[in-house]
Design a protein around this motif. Structure first.
Motif, PDB file in Angstrom:
ATOM      1  N   GLU A  47       0.851  -1.191   0.000  1.00  0.00           N
ATOM      2  CA  GLU A  47       0.000   0.000   0.000  1.00  0.00           C
ATOM      3  C   GLU A  47       0.889   1.245   0.000  1.00  0.00           C
ATOM      4  O   GLU A  47       1.833   1.340   0.783  1.00  0.00           O
ATOM      5  CB  GLU A  47      -0.887  -0.009   1.253  1.00  0.00           C
ATOM      6  N   LYS A  49       2.504   4.843   0.740  1.00  0.00           N
ATOM      7  CA  LYS A  49       2.482   5.694   1.928  1.00  0.00           C
ATOM      8  C   LYS A  49       1.857   7.034   1.579  1.00  0.00           C
ATOM      9  O   LYS A  49       2.085   7.572   0.498  1.00  0.00           O
ATOM     10  CB  LYS A  49       3.899   5.914   2.456  1.00  0.00           C
ATOM     11  N   GLN A  50       1.103   7.553   2.493  1.00  0.00           N
ATOM     12  CA  GLN A  50       0.450   8.826   2.254  1.00  0.00           C
ATOM     13  C   GLN A  50       1.442   9.958   2.526  1.00  0.00           C
ATOM     14  O   GLN A  50       2.176   9.935   3.511  1.00  0.00           O
ATOM     15  CB  GLN A  50      -0.765   8.975   3.163  1.00  0.00           C
ATOM     16  N   LEU A  52       2.579  13.481   3.669  1.00  0.00           N
ATOM     17  CA  LEU A  52       2.135  14.485   4.635  1.00  0.00           C
ATOM     18  C   LEU A  52       3.025  15.717   4.494  1.00  0.00           C
ATOM     19  O   LEU A  52       4.205  15.691   4.863  1.00  0.00           O
ATOM     20  CB  LEU A  52       2.223  13.947   6.066  1.00  0.00           C
TER      21      LEU A  52
END
Length: 180
Positions: A47, A49-50, A52
């Protein structure tokens, strides 16, 4: 009917029978078993990584976009490029001489002479002999002859170093004795 024609027809019939659809059930069964026994391994995707975003905080004490810092860096760079440009500018403004079309490694010194107290060198390039004096240009790096001795032609060349700055270097062509 001719016996030759009969023999040809028989050979043709045997050839066509051999090309006919044979019993390939064994092959199909083997392929089915092989497909069933081999399971491909597919690893699942990780998945992502978001991201930020973070605000800039001046904790380190140095501001990267300080206008005075940028001005000093640009001034330093322009001073350096003007000194380098001063070295190469006269070379770009003059007319090129014929021996500047050849690299130095294709030239060989084959002799020297002294005409009325002025030293000259004989250079062999592409099976032709050229007579050169101090002040003539050679090679593809703006090489100017600075000195001619009995055994060598000494040059001052202008080349770019690893940082892109124009620098002077000295080199020489040695007398090629006994080589044909």
């Amino acid at each position: 009917m001719n016996p030759l024609k009969i023999a040809l027809l028989a050979a043709l019939g045997v050839g066509l029978y051999g090309c006919g659809g044979g019993n390939d059930d064994e092959l199909r069964q083997w392929m089915t078993e092989l497909r069933a026994s081999i399971k491909p391994r597919i690893s699942p995707l990780v998945e992502p990584k978001q991201f930020l975003p973070q605000n800039y905080s001046m904790d380190a004490g140095l501001e990267p976009f300080n206008p005075t810092k940028l001005t000093l860096a640009l001034r330093r760079e322009s001073n350096q490029s003007t000194t380098n440009a001063g070295l190469i500018a006269p070379e770009m403004a003059r007319r090129k001489e014929p021996l500047e079309a050849y690299p130095l490694d294709t030239m060989s010194m084959v002799g020297s002479l002294d005409k009325k107290g002025v030293p000259a060198a004989l250079l062999k390039v592409d099976k032709l002999l050229y007579q050169v004096r101090v002040g003539n240009y050679l090679g593809q790096n703006y090489g100017k002859i600075t000195k001619i001795t009995e055994n060598a032609v000494h040059l001052r060349e202008i080349v770019q170093d690893a940082t892109g700055d124009w620098v002077e270097r000295t080199t020489s062509l040695e007398l090629q004795e006994g080589k044909k």
